[in-house]
Design an enzyme around this catalytic site. Structure first.
Site, PDB file in Angstrom:
ATOM      1  N   HIS A   1       0.840  -1.206   0.000  1.00 34.53           N
ATOM      2  CA  HIS A   1       0.000   0.000   0.000  1.00 34.53           C
ATOM      3  C   HIS A   1       0.874   1.255   0.000  1.00 34.53           C
ATOM      4  O   HIS A   1       0.529   2.262  -0.630  1.00 34.53           O
ATOM      5  CB  HIS A   1      -0.911   0.027   1.241  1.00 34.53           C
ATOM      6  CG  HIS A   1      -1.957  -1.041   1.257  1.00 34.53           C
ATOM      7  ND1 HIS A   1      -1.905  -2.102   2.120  1.00 34.53           N
ATOM      8  CD2 HIS A   1      -3.080  -1.200   0.518  1.00 34.53           C
ATOM      9  CE1 HIS A   1      -2.955  -2.883   1.913  1.00 34.53           C
ATOM     10  NE2 HIS A   1      -3.691  -2.360   0.952  1.00 34.53           N
TER      11      HIS A   1
ATOM     12  N   GLU B   1      -1.681  -3.970  -8.819  1.00 34.39           N
ATOM     13  CA  GLU B   1      -1.777  -5.021  -9.847  1.00 34.39           C
ATOM     14  C   GLU B   1      -1.910  -6.399  -9.214  1.00 34.39           C
ATOM     15  O   GLU B   1      -2.189  -7.365  -9.908  1.00 34.39           O
ATOM     16  CB  GLU B   1      -0.523  -5.010 -10.730  1.00 34.39           C
ATOM     17  CG  GLU B   1      -0.537  -3.921 -11.758  1.00 34.39           C
ATOM     18  CD  GLU B   1       0.638  -4.020 -12.719  1.00 34.39           C
ATOM     19  OE1 GLU B   1       1.546  -4.841 -12.493  1.00 34.39           O
ATOM     20  OE2 GLU B   1       0.646  -3.243 -13.678  1.00 34.39           O
TER      21      GLU B   1
ATOM     22  N   GLN C   1      -9.442  -7.561 -10.473  1.00 34.23           N
ATOM     23  CA  GLN C   1     -10.142  -6.389  -9.919  1.00 34.23           C
ATOM     24  C   GLN C   1      -9.745  -5.127 -10.691  1.00 34.23           C
ATOM     25  O   GLN C   1     -10.607  -4.325 -11.082  1.00 34.23           O
ATOM     26  CB  GLN C   1      -9.777  -6.255  -8.447  1.00 34.23           C
ATOM     27  CG  GLN C   1     -10.131  -4.906  -7.830  1.00 34.23           C
ATOM     28  CD  GLN C   1      -9.857  -4.844  -6.347  1.00 34.23           C
ATOM     29  OE1 GLN C   1     -10.585  -5.450  -5.570  1.00 34.23           O
ATOM     30  NE2 GLN C   1      -8.854  -4.114  -5.909  1.00 34.23           N
TER      31      GLN C   1
ATOM     32  N   ARG D   1       3.062  -9.125  -1.261  1.00 32.57           N
ATOM     33  CA  ARG D   1       2.569  -8.582   0.012  1.00 32.57           C
ATOM     34  C   ARG D   1       1.043  -8.501  -0.039  1.00 32.57           C
ATOM     35  O   ARG D   1       0.465  -8.094  -1.052  1.00 32.57           O
ATOM     36  CB  ARG D   1       3.158  -7.208   0.259  1.00 32.57           C
ATOM     37  CG  ARG D   1       4.644  -7.277   0.546  1.00 32.57           C
ATOM     38  CD  ARG D   1       5.161  -5.942   1.027  1.00 32.57           C
ATOM     39  NE  ARG D   1       6.570  -5.802   0.734  1.00 32.57           N
ATOM     40  CZ  ARG D   1       7.556  -6.164   1.559  1.00 32.57           C
ATOM     41  NH1 ARG D   1       7.284  -6.670   2.734  1.00 32.57           N
ATOM     42  NH2 ARG D   1       8.819  -5.998   1.201  1.00 32.57           N
TER      43      ARG D   1
ATOM     44  N   SER E   1      -2.552  -8.133   2.850  1.00 32.06           N
ATOM     45  CA  SER E   1      -3.043  -8.031   4.233  1.00 32.06           C
ATOM     46  C   SER E   1      -3.333  -9.415   4.790  1.00 32.06           C
ATOM     47  O   SER E   1      -3.254  -9.648   5.997  1.00 32.06           O
ATOM     48  CB  SER E   1      -4.324  -7.196   4.268  1.00 32.06           C
ATOM     49  OG  SER E   1      -4.069  -5.940   3.675  1.00 32.06           O
TER      50      SER E   1
HETATM   51  O1  PAF Z   1      -8.515  -4.064  -3.120  1.00 29.14           O
HETATM   52  C1  PAF Z   1      -9.156  -3.726  -2.104  1.00 29.14           C
HETATM   53  O2  PAF Z   1      -8.604  -3.447  -1.032  1.00 29.14           O
HETATM   54  C2  PAF Z   1     -10.660  -3.651  -2.194  1.00 29.14           C
HETATM   55  O3  PAF Z   1     -11.178  -4.651  -3.022  1.00 29.14           O
HETATM   56  C3  PAF Z   1     -11.177  -2.264  -2.600  1.00 29.14           C
HETATM   57  C4  PAF Z   1     -10.739  -1.913  -4.012  1.00 29.14           C
HETATM   58  C5  PAF Z   1     -10.669  -1.210  -1.632  1.00 29.14           C
HETATM   59  C6  PAF Z   1     -12.712  -2.257  -2.579  1.00 29.14           C
HETATM   60  O4  PAF Z   1     -13.197  -2.542  -1.313  1.00 29.14           O
END
Ligand code: PAF
Length: 296
Positions: A42, A164, A169, A200, A202
């Site tokens: 992040h 990526e 998504q 990496r 969560s």
């Molecule tokens: O990738 C994520 O952390 C989630 O899917 C997102 C894009 C924040 C949507 O809740």
């Protein structure tokens, strides 16, 4: 170098608007949506955002564990929540505004779960959402696109940054922005990896020490596939599968070799073609995903 600051925190839509509205027009509003439990991956996305926003622009980070994208029996309740540490990282990376709403702020009429009566409008993803992650997690991408569309409506960013690592998504968000004419530039940030190659995530914190070792097989398999791509799709698949099969500690969900748009590849793509190799597997009770580029 970014000097650490304490970002302003908005808990409600009106607080968010009060914080962001006066900054619009100074420079771009660059948005990084997350579910919190921030890690170095992040931080990379936040650095891209800070760079894109420049000194005058605004970086908005959202932290919201979105119930609509979790299926029954998934890890919604145990998903890590580490708000204070997240805020520290946001400060380190020069975030201006953190939007951290409660569920009722995002879904005032309740969460419109599949099969539960609701009048809420949600985003129906196209057929790409039924493959790979969508096949294993029905309804997942409807939940993701719905919350991302809502967050886009609240933050009204010029640019949004996504990792990526969640390649499908990212592809679906790009598609939604194009098909619904949302006029937001979507930037993909390369996957950040541990020294042994593990992407990496969560969810890595669910792994015990032994599972953590096992999990590194995913990136090794993708690399093996990458290394054989010049010999075509069957050779690349065989190489990656060989690595995965040698590790009894994983339960493979899928290994896919696709075009960059997640479509079907011929067995022997023309030299110079780009593709993607994607994997999903369970290590213990933890489901992990990863992907890498392929160069044919
Ligand atoms: O990738 C994520 O952390 C989630 O899917 C997102 C894009 C924040 C949507 O809740």
């Amino acid at each position: 170098m970014t000097v650490a600051t304490t970002p302003a925190v908005a808990r409600s839509r009106s607080d968010l608007d009060a914080l962001v509205a006066p900054r619009r027009g100074r420079g771009p509003v660059v948005f990084v949506p997350t579910m919190g439990a921030l890690h170095e991956g992040h931080a990379t996305l936040l650095r891209i955002a800070r760079e894109r926003a420049g000194a005058e622009g605004t970086v908005v980070l959202s932290i919201f564990v979105n119930p609509l994208q979790f299926g029954a029996g998934e890890d919604l309740d145990r998903y890590p929540r580490t708000f204070d540490a997240d805020l520290d990282m946001a400060g380190q990376e020069g975030v201006d505004v953190v939007f951290a709403p409660v569920v009722a702020e995002m879904y005032p009429d309740g969460v419109p779960h599949e099969g539960v009566a609701s009048e809420a409008v949600t985003v129906q993803p196209g057929p790409l959402a039924d493959r790979f992650e969508g096949a294993s997690r029905p309804g997942h991408f409807r939940g993701v696109l719905t919350v991302v569309a809502k967050l886009f409506g609240l933050v009204r960013p010029d640019v949004a940054v996504f990792g990526e690592k969640d390649y499908q998504q990212l592809a679906l968000i790009r598609r939604m922005v194009a098909d619904l004419c949302l006029g937001i530039e979507i930037v993909g940030g390369a996957t950040d990896r541990e020294p042994d190659g593990l992407a990496r995530s969560s969810r890595n914190r669910y792994l015990d020490a032994e599972q953590r070792q096992v999990a590194a097989v995913l990136s090794r398999a993708l690399r093996a596939g990458q290394d054989r791509a010049e010999y075509g799709v069957p050779a690349a698949r065989w190489a990656a599968m060989g690595v995965l099969k040698a590790e009894p500690g994983i339960e493979l969900d899928y290994l896919a070799l696709t075009t960059t748009g997640l479509g079907e590849l011929p067995d022997y793509p023309e030299s110079g073609t780009e593709g993607r190799i994607l994997v999903a597997a369970r290590v213990g009770t933890t489901r992990l995903i990863d992907n890498m580029p392929l160069h044919f």
